[in-house]
Design a protein around this motif. Structure first.
Motif, PDB file in Angstrom:
ATOM      1  N   UNK A 156       7.157  -2.832  -3.621  1.00  0.00           N
ATOM      2  CA  UNK A 156       7.577  -3.224  -4.974  1.00  0.00           C
ATOM      3  C   UNK A 156       6.934  -2.323  -6.021  1.00  0.00           C
ATOM      4  N   UNK A 157       5.631  -2.060  -5.876  1.00  0.00           N
ATOM      5  CA  UNK A 157       4.924  -1.205  -6.839  1.00  0.00           C
ATOM      6  C   UNK A 157       5.484   0.210  -6.816  1.00  0.00           C
ATOM      7  N   UNK A 158       5.812   0.682  -5.632  1.00  0.00           N
ATOM      8  CA  UNK A 158       6.385   2.022  -5.464  1.00  0.00           C
ATOM      9  C   UNK A 158       7.697   2.128  -6.240  1.00  0.00           C
ATOM     10  N   UNK A 159       8.501   1.061  -6.161  1.00  0.00           N
ATOM     11  CA  UNK A 159       9.793   1.065  -6.859  1.00  0.00           C
ATOM     12  C   UNK A 159       9.573   0.889  -8.368  1.00  0.00           C
ATOM     13  N   UNK A 160       8.813  -0.128  -8.755  1.00  0.00           N
ATOM     14  CA  UNK A 160       8.605  -0.415 -10.188  1.00  0.00           C
ATOM     15  C   UNK A 160       8.019   0.770 -10.947  1.00  0.00           C
ATOM     16  N   UNK A 161       7.071   1.456 -10.307  1.00  0.00           N
ATOM     17  CA  UNK A 161       6.398   2.567 -10.991  1.00  0.00           C
ATOM     18  C   UNK A 161       7.063   3.907 -10.712  1.00  0.00           C
ATOM     19  N   UNK A 162       8.223   3.837 -10.051  1.00  0.00           N
ATOM     20  CA  UNK A 162       8.987   5.052  -9.716  1.00  0.00           C
ATOM     21  C   UNK A 162       8.077   6.150  -9.153  1.00  0.00           C
TER      22      UNK A 162
ATOM     23  N   UNK B 232      14.687   0.261   0.177  1.00  0.00           N
ATOM     24  CA  UNK B 232      16.062   0.112  -0.305  1.00  0.00           C
ATOM     25  C   UNK B 232      16.456  -1.368  -0.404  1.00  0.00           C
ATOM     26  N   UNK B 233      16.018  -2.112   0.583  1.00  0.00           N
ATOM     27  CA  UNK B 233      16.277  -3.553   0.607  1.00  0.00           C
ATOM     28  C   UNK B 233      15.779  -4.229  -0.673  1.00  0.00           C
ATOM     29  N   UNK B 234      14.665  -3.727  -1.198  1.00  0.00           N
ATOM     30  CA  UNK B 234      14.073  -4.323  -2.401  1.00  0.00           C
ATOM     31  C   UNK B 234      14.617  -3.695  -3.686  1.00  0.00           C
ATOM     32  N   UNK B 235      15.675  -2.902  -3.559  1.00  0.00           N
ATOM     33  CA  UNK B 235      16.313  -2.367  -4.764  1.00  0.00           C
ATOM     34  C   UNK B 235      15.890  -0.957  -5.123  1.00  0.00           C
ATOM     35  N   UNK B 236      15.109  -0.316  -4.266  1.00  0.00           N
ATOM     36  CA  UNK B 236      14.681   1.062  -4.533  1.00  0.00           C
ATOM     37  C   UNK B 236      15.588   2.058  -3.839  1.00  0.00           C
ATOM     38  N   UNK B 237      15.224   3.338  -3.903  1.00  0.00           N
ATOM     39  CA  UNK B 237      16.008   4.363  -3.207  1.00  0.00           C
ATOM     40  C   UNK B 237      15.824   4.247  -1.689  1.00  0.00           C
ATOM     41  N   UNK B 238      16.658   4.979  -0.970  1.00  0.00           N
ATOM     42  CA  UNK B 238      16.575   4.935   0.489  1.00  0.00           C
ATOM     43  C   UNK B 238      15.443   5.839   0.979  1.00  0.00           C
TER      44      UNK B 238
END
Ligand code: ATP
Ligand code: MG
Length: 420
Positions: free
Chosen positions: A86-92, A289-295
Motif C-alpha cells: 500500500x505504501x509503495x502505491x500511495x507514495x508512488x 496490482x490487486x491493490x490498485x497499483x501498477x503491475x
C-alpha cells in the motif's frame, strides 16, 4: 492490573538482544541496498481482506478489528507486506526507480491461542524486493535471510521450498484436490473439512495424522505447473545450490496468505517445539496490482522475532551484556545541586556513563549500591567537597581515593577514562 493475554513486556535485559539483532540486520541490509520503511500499525480493514484473502485464517479468525469514532473499519496490522505494498502505491515509489528494496521491523497483531512462540502481539523483521521477476531476486532474498541467521549464530535450521505456481494453475489443481478430498471427507479433521471449499490448499498443511495420510496420495501441485513456473523454480534452486544454501523441496508447502505465487519457502529451526517456523516468505507478483497499483512483481520474507530470540537467546546472552554505568555519583549533603549539574554535564560531554543517586543515603550505603551496580568508580560529593570546591574519586576495585579540583577537571576525566 494484568497484562493482556498474548502480550509481553520486553525488559531492559532482553532489549539489548533486540538491539543486537536490529543492528546486525541493518548492517546486512545496508550492504545490499535495502532501506528501512515504517508504516502505520493501523490500516483499513479492507487492505488486509483484499490482500491476505477472505478464505484465510488470518482474515477470518485472527484480526484485531475495530470501528473508530468516525465509523471507519480499522485493523491492527497482522503482517507487514500488505502495508508495504500500500505504501509503495500511495507514495508512488515506482516513479523514480524500477526496483525498491525495503525492510521493516515492528509489532504485528493476531488473535491466536497464546503458547510458546505464539503471541497476540509479536514482532516481525522482514524485507521485500519489489520490481523484479528474475529468479535471482528470489535467491537474493533467501540468501540474505541465511546471511542474517548465520550472523546471529542461529545455525540449527533447515529451509523448505516449493513452487505454488500461478493463480490459474492453482485453480485447476484446487479442483482436482477437492475432488480427491471429497472421497475422504468423513476422515478429515474438522478444521480441514471446513476449509475444503474455501481454502483447500491449506489442508495440505494439516498437522492431523489421519488427514496427513490422506494427503499423502493426493494429487500434487507440481504436476499442474506449466513450463514458466517450473523454469522459475529450477533457476531459484540452481542459484541456491551455487550459493551452497541447503534446502529441501517440500511439495506440500503452501503459505497461509493468498497473495503468493511461484516461490514459497519456510525456515524451520530444530530447537523449538511445534512453533518451529522462524521465517516464511515467497513471491507475490500480483499483490501490488490487486491493490490498485501498477503491475509490479515482488518477493520477500518475514522472520518472527520472538521465535528467533527463543532459539538464540542463550548464546547471545553470554556475548551481549547490559552495559553498566562507569561512574556512580554518590551525593550526601546540602547545596550540592550545582556541583552535581556541572559534573554530569561534563561526564556526558566526555561520553562517560554515570548513575546519579539522589536518595541522600549514607555514603557507606551508596558505596554498597555502587558495588552492586558494578560501577568502576564512585564520585563523591558531600559538604566537605563543596567547601573545598573539589570532588572525591573512589576506585571501587582498590578503594583508592583521590581528590580533584573542580577548577581543572581534565585530570579527573583522564583518570576516569583510564579506569574504563
Ligand atoms: P504459523 O504457521 O506458525 O502460524 P504463519 O504462517 O502464520 O506461521 P507468517 O504469516 O508467515 O506465519 O509469518 C512469518 C513469521 O512470523 C512466522 O514464521 C513466525 O515466525 C512469525 N509469527 C507468525 N505468527 C506469530 C505469532 N502469533 N506469534 C509469534 N510469531 C509469529
Ligand atoms: Mg499463523
Amino acid at each position: 492490573m494484568q497484562l493482556l493475554r498474548g502480550t509481553k513486556d520486553i525488559l531492559p535485559d532482553e532489549i539489548v538482544l533486540w538491539q543486537h539483532i536490529e543492528r546486525t540486520a541493518s548492517q546486512i541490509m545496508k550492504l545490499a541496498n535495502y532501506h528501512e520503511i515504517r508504516t502505520p500499525i493501523i490500516e483499513s480493514t479492507s487492505l488486509f481482506k483484499r490482500s491476505i484473502g477472505n478464505g484465510t485464517d488470518i482474515v477470518n479468525k485472527e484480526m484485531y478489528n475495530f470501528i473508530d469514532q468516525g465509523s471507519r473499519e480499522i485493523t491492527l496490522r497482522p503482517e507487514g507486506t500488505a502495508s508495504i505494498a500500500r505504501a509503495f502505491i500511495n507514495n508512488k515509489l515506482y516513479t523514480h526507480k524500477t526496483t525498491s528494496r525495503l525492510w521493516y521491523l515492528g509489532p504485528m497483531f493476531r488473535y491466536e491461542r497464546p503458547q510458546q512462540g505464539r503471541q497476540r502481539q509479536f514482532h516481525q523483521l522482514g524485507l521485500e524486493y519489489i520490481g523484479s521477476l528474475n529468479p535471482m531476486a528470489d535467491a537474493e532474498v533467501i540468501r540474505i535471510a541465511h546471511k542474517l541467521l548465520n550472523a546471529l549464530e542461529c545455525s540449527n535450521y533447515k529451509m523448505e521450498i516449493n513452487s505454488i505456481g500461478e493463480l490459474a494453475e492453482r485453480h485447476k489443481y484446487k479442483q482436482s484436490l477437492i475432488e480427491y478430498l471429497e472421497r475422504y471427507i468423513n476422515d478429515l479433521d474438522n478444521n480441514s473439512k471446513n476449509k475444503l471449499y474455501t481454502n483447500p490448499l491449506k489442508i495440505l498443511d494439516s498437522k492431523d495424522t489421519k488427514t496427513q495420510e490422506i494427503i499423502y496420495n493426493a494429487p500434487c501441485l507440481h504436476d499442474y505447473l506449466d513450463t514458466t513456473s517450473r523454469k522459475h523454480f529450477e533457476k531459484v534452486c540452481e542459484y541456491l545450490e551455487f550459493l551452497n544454501i541447503q534446502y529441501n523441496i517440500n511439495k506440500q508447502l503452501v503459505r497461509g496468505l493468498d497473495y503468493y505465487n511461484y516461490t514459497a519457502f519456510e525456515i524451520k529451526t530444530k530447537s523449538l517445539g511445534t512453533q518451529d517456523t522462524i521465517c516464511g516468505g515467497g513471491r507475490y507478483d500480483s499483490l501490488i496490482q490487486e491493490l490498485g497499483g501498477p503491475n509490479i512483481p515482488a518477493v520477500g520474507w518475514a522472520i518472527g522475532m520472538e521465535r528467533l530470540l527463543l532459539t538464540i537467546k542463550n548464546q547471545l546472552h553470554e556475548k551481549i551484556h547490559n552495559k553498566k554505568p562507569l561512574v556512580y555519583l554518590a551525593v550526601n549533603g546540602q547545596n550540592t545541586e550545582k556541583e552535581i549539574l556541572n559534573i554530569i554535564q561534563l561526564l556526558e560531554q566526555k561520553d562517560i556513563s554515570y548513575h546519579l543517586d539522589l536518595d541522600n543515603d549514607s555514603l557507606q550505603k551508596q558505596l554498597k549500591k555502587a558495588n552492586k551496580q558494578e560501577a568502576k568508580a564512585c564520585l563523591i560529593i558531600r559538604d566537605y567537597e563543596i567547601k573545598n570546591n573539589c570532588v572525591t574519586l573512589k576506585k571501587l576495585s582498590t578503594s583508592e581515593q583521590k581528590q580533584f579540583s573542580m577548577i581543572h577537571m581534565d585530570d579527573l576525566i583522564q583518570t576516569l577514562k583510564k579506569i574504563n
